[in-house]
Design a protein around this motif. Structure first.
Motif, mmCIF file in Angstrom:
data_model
loop_
_atom_site.group_PDB
_atom_site.id
_atom_site.type_symbol
_atom_site.label_atom_id
_atom_site.label_comp_id
_atom_site.label_asym_id
_atom_site.label_seq_id
_atom_site.Cartn_x
_atom_site.Cartn_y
_atom_site.Cartn_z
ATOM 1 N N PHE A 44 40.215 3.926 73.675
ATOM 2 C CA PHE A 44 40.155 4.999 74.350
ATOM 3 C C PHE A 44 41.309 5.986 74.285
ATOM 4 C CE2 PHE A 44 43.122 4.035 77.776
ATOM 5 C CZ PHE A 44 43.334 2.630 77.936
ATOM 6 N N LEU A 75 31.555 11.013 75.142
ATOM 7 C CA LEU A 75 30.685 11.100 76.140
ATOM 8 C C LEU A 75 31.148 11.099 77.380
ATOM 9 C CD1 LEU A 75 27.324 11.188 76.171
ATOM 10 C CD2 LEU A 75 27.402 8.797 75.619
ATOM 11 N N LYS A 77 30.572 11.686 81.585
ATOM 12 C CA LYS A 77 29.837 11.934 82.900
ATOM 13 C C LYS A 77 30.762 12.692 83.829
ATOM 14 C CE LYS A 77 27.500 9.313 86.701
ATOM 15 N NZ LYS A 77 26.269 9.770 86.374
ATOM 16 N N GLY A 80 34.289 14.162 88.848
ATOM 17 C CA GLY A 80 35.220 14.711 89.947
ATOM 18 C C GLY A 80 35.953 15.800 88.857
ATOM 19 N N ILE A 121 26.893 5.791 81.651
ATOM 20 C CA ILE A 121 27.993 6.462 80.921
ATOM 21 C C ILE A 121 28.575 5.202 80.269
ATOM 22 C CG2 ILE A 121 29.990 6.516 82.263
ATOM 23 C CD1 ILE A 121 28.536 9.198 79.901
ATOM 24 N N ALA A 124 29.128 4.788 76.241
ATOM 25 C CA ALA A 124 29.798 5.347 75.396
ATOM 26 C C ALA A 124 30.585 4.214 74.190
ATOM 27 C CB ALA A 124 30.958 6.130 76.000
#
Ligand SMILES: Cc1cc2nc3c(=O)[nH]c(=O)nc-3n(C[C@H](O)[C@H](O)[C@H](O)COP(=O)(O)OP(=O)(O)OC[C@H]3O[C@@H](n4cnc5c(N)ncnc54)[C@H](O)[C@@H]3O)c2cc1C
Ligand code: FES
Length: 279
Positions: A44, A75, A77, A80, A121, A124
């Motif tokens: 990540f 990808l 979502k 916030g 999500i 991903a």
């Protein structure tokens, strides 16, 4: 103390494009200023905007796709301010991009079918995992029939980029709580059904990513059936590099991480064998 990966660095990246996806998601494609190497599925990056739109602390996102031109796609979502500011970027927006971070999924062995269980999500990291498994870039080269993705969400609009997953050529089973797409029920019910009707062998390897209660349920299923199981955790993260302790989790004293009672999802994970951690 575990250290961040040696190939991780903090640099800027430019947004190449943003495409809306599902009810509240976006595909964000970026080009880092310095090239990054071939990325293992499950790793990540921490991302934030340079222009001060959105929070100063970057947010973690799994690599969704990596392109031959060096660009990387995520990808996302919208949850916030951090995710919203990224989803509202436009071509040319400058980002801070820290990574690649984390360990990623282990190499997949041929022989035992793999079942990926994704919630929303949490799908991903599985696009890249499937691509790499089919190409033999993540351990053995696996046949499409040995890879199943059970992709669940509360409703059809939370099955982000479902068609792209289907186009990969592996078995993709959609499941929704409200029955608006695919199997009417949750991913665990869908998995049980596959076993019940004989569409899956009883012995599979499970890989899961999504909401924590879902991953916990998958881990319990694996323990009950004595199956190998890997989870990709989406814990809160402050730094992503092992400094803030924001992502600590309890380890199992009898597990492969040894007797030390805590691990950090950012540097020890985010992918863990369920034999290593406590939920
Ligand atoms: C390794 C890793 C990989 C990830 N990969 C992806 C990815 O590919 N795509 C993606 O969209 N998201 C991913 N996430 C989650 C993503 O980082 C968070 O959704 C994001 O940090 C939220 O930031 P925000 O500022 O938009 O929302 P915040 O203001 O931080 O939070 C908004 C709301 O969402 C809740 N929330 C925030 N983060 C989480 C979380 N991790 N789990 C449960 N609830 C949360 C908060 O409690 C709050 O109610 C990943 C997380 C990790 C650790
Ligand atoms: S996010 Fe800071 S230690 Fe893991």
């Amino acid at each position: 103390m575990p250290a961040p990966p040696i190939d991780a660095r903090s640099q800027n990246a430019r947004v190449l494009g943003v495409e809306l996806c599902g009810d509240d998601g976006a595909l964000l494609r970026i080009m880092p200023l310095e090239p990054v190497g071939l990325l293992r599925a499950g790793r990540f990056f921490m991302l934030r905007r340079v222009d001060g739109t959105g929070p100063y602390i970057p947010r973690p996102f799994s690599v969704y796709r990596q392109y031959d031109d060096g660009s990387i796609e995520f990808l996302i979502k919208v949850m916030g301010p951090g995710t919203r500011s990224l989803a509202q970027s436009s071509t040319g927006t400058e980002l801070v991009c820290v990574g690649p971070l984390g360990n990623g999924f282990p190499e997949l062995e041929a022989g035992t079918p793999k079942v990926m269980v994704a919630g929303g999500i949490g799908s991903a990291p599985f696009y890249l995992l499937i691509q790499q498994a089919l190409a033999g870039r993540h351990g053995a080269s696996l046949a499409p029939e040995d890879l199943t993705l059970i992709y669940g969400g509360r409703k059809a609009g939370f099955l982000y980029d479902l068609e792209a997953f289907m186009d990969l050529g592996v078995r993709v089973l959609a499941a929704t709580d409200d029955g608006s797409a695919g199997f009417h029920g949750n991913v665990l019910d869908c998995l049980h059904k596959q076993w019940e009707v004989g569409n899956l062998p009883q012995t599979v390897h499970l890989l899961t990513c999504g909401p924590e209660p879902m991953m916990e349920a998958v881990a319990h299923e694996a323990a009950a059936k004595n199956l190998e199981c890997w989870v990709s955790l989406e814990t809160y993260m402050g730094c992503g590099v092992g400094i803030c302790n924001g992502c600590s989790l309890a380890t199992r004293p009898d597990g492969p991480l040894g007797a030390w009672p805590v691990a950090k999802a950012c540097v020890d994970g985010p992918v863990f064998s369920t034999s290593a951690i406590e939920f």
